[in-house]
Motif scaffolding. Structure first.
Motif, PDB file in Angstrom:
ATOM      1  N   ASP A 341       1.336  -1.415   0.086  1.00 49.25           N
ATOM      2  CA  ASP A 341      -0.221   0.037   0.004  1.00 49.25           C
ATOM      3  C   ASP A 341       0.652   1.198  -0.054  1.00 49.25           C
ATOM      4  O   ASP A 341       0.809   1.929   1.028  1.00 49.25           O
ATOM      5  CB  ASP A 341      -0.997   0.285   1.349  1.00 49.25           C
ATOM      6  N   ASN A 342       1.409   1.913  -1.443  1.00 47.71           N
ATOM      7  CA  ASN A 342       2.334   2.782  -1.006  1.00 47.71           C
ATOM      8  C   ASN A 342       1.576   3.963  -0.860  1.00 47.71           C
ATOM      9  O   ASN A 342       2.328   4.760   0.014  1.00 47.71           O
ATOM     10  CB  ASN A 342       2.916   2.377  -2.648  1.00 47.71           C
ATOM     11  N   ASP A 343       0.788   3.935  -1.242  1.00 49.82           N
ATOM     12  CA  ASP A 343      -0.010   5.701  -0.859  1.00 49.82           C
ATOM     13  C   ASP A 343      -0.168   5.863   0.515  1.00 49.82           C
ATOM     14  O   ASP A 343      -1.110   6.498   1.321  1.00 49.82           O
ATOM     15  CB  ASP A 343      -0.620   5.497  -1.925  1.00 49.82           C
ATOM     16  N   GLN A 348      -6.170  -0.534  -2.242  1.00 52.09           N
ATOM     17  CA  GLN A 348      -5.107  -0.806  -3.582  1.00 52.09           C
ATOM     18  C   GLN A 348      -5.754  -0.192  -4.844  1.00 52.09           C
ATOM     19  O   GLN A 348      -6.975   0.587  -5.037  1.00 52.09           O
ATOM     20  CB  GLN A 348      -6.230  -2.531  -3.938  1.00 52.09           C
ATOM     21  N   ASN A 349      -4.353   0.870  -4.792  1.00 56.76           N
ATOM     22  CA  ASN A 349      -4.480   1.998  -5.970  1.00 56.76           C
ATOM     23  C   ASN A 349      -4.280   1.533  -6.581  1.00 56.76           C
ATOM     24  O   ASN A 349      -3.127   0.964  -7.017  1.00 56.76           O
ATOM     25  CB  ASN A 349      -4.403   3.028  -5.293  1.00 56.76           C
ATOM     26  N   ALA A 350      -3.833   2.900  -8.159  1.00 56.36           N
ATOM     27  CA  ALA A 350      -3.523   2.606  -9.115  1.00 56.36           C
ATOM     28  C   ALA A 350      -1.658   2.680  -9.186  1.00 56.36           C
ATOM     29  O   ALA A 350      -0.631   1.706  -9.479  1.00 56.36           O
ATOM     30  CB  ALA A 350      -3.463   3.125 -10.147  1.00 56.36           C
ATOM     31  N   GLY A 351      -1.050   2.779  -7.755  1.00 54.62           N
ATOM     32  CA  GLY A 351       0.614   3.241  -7.658  1.00 54.62           C
ATOM     33  C   GLY A 351       0.699   2.231  -7.076  1.00 54.62           C
ATOM     34  O   GLY A 351       2.007   2.200  -6.460  1.00 54.62           O
ATOM     35  N   ASP A 352      -0.222   1.566  -6.100  1.00 48.90           N
ATOM     36  CA  ASP A 352       0.398  -0.089  -5.339  1.00 48.90           C
ATOM     37  C   ASP A 352       0.364  -0.609  -6.145  1.00 48.90           C
ATOM     38  O   ASP A 352       0.867  -1.011  -7.221  1.00 48.90           O
ATOM     39  CB  ASP A 352      -1.188  -0.211  -4.124  1.00 48.90           C
ATOM     40  N   THR A 353       1.424  -2.034  -5.206  1.00 52.84           N
ATOM     41  CA  THR A 353       2.416  -3.183  -6.100  1.00 52.84           C
ATOM     42  C   THR A 353       1.936  -4.358  -5.323  1.00 52.84           C
ATOM     43  O   THR A 353       1.328  -4.431  -3.961  1.00 52.84           O
ATOM     44  CB  THR A 353       3.879  -2.722  -6.031  1.00 52.84           C
ATOM     45  N   THR A 454       2.604  -1.879   4.396  1.00 54.73           N
ATOM     46  CA  THR A 454       3.447  -0.002   4.356  1.00 54.73           C
ATOM     47  C   THR A 454       4.556  -0.319   4.966  1.00 54.73           C
ATOM     48  O   THR A 454       5.126  -1.332   5.611  1.00 54.73           O
ATOM     49  CB  THR A 454       2.596   0.598   5.047  1.00 54.73           C
TER      50      THR A 454
END
Length: 475
Positions: A341-343, A348-353, A454
């Motif tokens: 959860d990068n943000d 889960q969003n577009a920037g997560d991996t 995170t």
């Protein structure tokens, strides 16, 4: 006219002497418990001379003109033979086609039926017989006492109704084949039915049967196939095909077999109870094969089956061995995804991996409130995992957080995208799997059990963070 009397001596001898010429008859009085033997069956000097019924001899002429010692003057051959008095029990076994417990002329005798004679208590077997071509049997030479008769039901029959009418024509055998107690009194006349009882009869009713098999239809084609296993312990009910009333029940054996026998002619249905986590396979895919499944997939109830006991034993119209049930196993699954959860949004969003290589544990509730680890997997390159072949139960999933990471905030919104792992222990909430639901239902195949991670900040160790030291910089 009675002229004289005497009593036999210790040697069985008697003598009437001082007789004038004339015609005489000798009458013997039999002791209690004996009968006279048959009259005049051999030579005069050794046979019995008395009528078995009256005890009287034929007339004997005494001629005193003959020399002394001549049999015509001194007759020493008027003898009487006695035997123990016996009684008997008989007599008839027949097919009670209309199941009314009464003999009618059109109902046929049954030859070859095994019949046993017991003492009155039914504890000691005394004799046995087999009915003849006319359905007749006889136990004779019976002493005074009480007796019971036991009839062995021929294959494919059950005893008729007991004692429903005139004793000459009804059936005396109960459901186990036993007659009532029969008393024999040999002191009575041979014609008395309390001495010679010819009325101990047995009717037997033709019956059919229904079976036969429950199996796991692993390939779900609705047919019994080599290698598909039998199912033990399935509850099966016999239903009246007309009224719907339950008549009997049984459980399949270790070979998946069941049988309802002793069925009268009529219409029947069979109802199967699907075990937990199973459904019935497709009904009647090949009805003429005898290998298909017969119950309705929803109710477990078959169509009506007619049993006709007028057919020979083993005929499918009388003994139906093709009422089967195929089962398919209902299993569920639990799946989900792990992600970074990068943000730090908790979803889960577009920037997560995707996070691969995360160990995931499955726990199952074995007793109320107690969860035991039953399986573990590792997430694939896209962060996906799945636990298959789950039975109905409560489960929890636990995620092993990667080194240098902690759990993101759980349950922040859309369950298809957010994280479900409790930061305290990495476990989800309770996931109830119900395999009776459709395969597309999330209550059977639960898909969205996810965990987001995170990174732990540089100033944190084991998730314990300390403030940065602030230094004043001179300019």
């Amino acid at each position: 006219v009675k002229i004289d009397s005497t009593i036999t001596d210790a040697s069985g001898k008697y003598l009437f002497d001082s007789l004038v010429a004339g015609t005489y008859s000798v009458q013997f009085v039999k002791p209690v418990g004996v009968d006279f033997v048959n009259q005049n069956v051999g030579v005069e000097s050794t046979d019995s001379d008395v009528n078995p019924t009256t005890g009287k001899s034929d007339p004997v002429v005494i001629d005193t003109t003959k020399p002394i010692g001549d049999p015509a003057r001194n007759n020493r051959d008027v003898d009487a033979g006695i035997k123990p008095a016996y009684g008997s029990i008989g007599d008839f076994v027949w097919t009670d086609v209309n199941n009314d417990g009464i003999q009618v002329p059109s109902e046929l005798p049954i030859p070859g039926v095994k019949v046993y004679l017991y003492n009155g208590a039914g504890t000691v077997k005394l004799d046995s017989a087999i009915t003849d071509a006319n359905g007749k049997y006889l136990f004779d030479s019976l002493l005074t006492g009480t007796y019971k008769v036991k009839f062995v039901a021929p294959t494919g029959t059950i005893p008729a109704k007991q004692n429903v009418g005139n004793d000459l024509m009804d059936s005396d055998a109960n459901k186990l084949g036993w007659s009532q107690v029969v008393t024999i009194n040999t002191a009575l006349l041979p014609s008395d039915t309390l001495r010679n009882n010819p009325n101990v009869d047995a009717g037997f009713v033709p019956v059919g049967s229904l079976g036969d098999y429950v199996w796991f239809d692993t390939n779900k084609d609705g047919l019994q196939t080599s290698g598909e296993p039998a199912v033990k312990g399935v509850k099966v009910y016999l239903i009246n095909g007309t009224t719907g009333a339950k008549l009997d029940s049984t459980v399949t054996d270790t070979n998946g077999k069941y049988l309802f026998d002793s069925l009268l002619s009529g219409s029947y249905k069979v109802q199967f109870v699907a075990p937990k986590d199973t459904n019935f396979t497709t009904k009647g895919t090949t009805p003429t094969s005898g290998l298909d499944s017969n119950p309705n997939a929803t109710t477990g109830l078959t169509d009506a089956v007619t049993i006709d006991t007028s057919f020979p034993l083993g005929n499918a119209a009388r003994d139906n061995r093709s009422v089967d049930a195929g089962l398919t196993v209902n299993l569920g699954s639990i799946a989900g995804k792990t992600f970074d959860d990068n943000d730090k949004s908790g979803t889960q969003n577009a920037g997560d991996t995707d996070r691969s290589g995360v160990k995931v544990y499955l726990y199952k509730e074995t007793t109320p409130g107690v969860f035991v680890k039953v399986d573990e997997v590792v997430t694939d390159s896209q962060g996906n995992y799945k636990f298959n072949n789950l039975t109905s139960a409560n489960y929890q999933v636990q995620f092993n957080k990667p080194t240098g990471s902690t759990y993101t905030t759980p349950n922040v919104g859309d369950d298809t995208k957010d994280s479900d792992a409790n930061p305290a222990d990495g476990r989800t909430g309770i996931i109830n799997i119900n395999t009776n639901l459709p395969e597309t239902d999330l209550g059977r195949n639960s898909k969205y059990n996810d965990a987001g991670f995170t990174p732990i900040p540089d100033n944190c160790k084991d998730e314990i963070c300390v403030p940065f030291e602030i230094k004043k910089v001179k300019k």
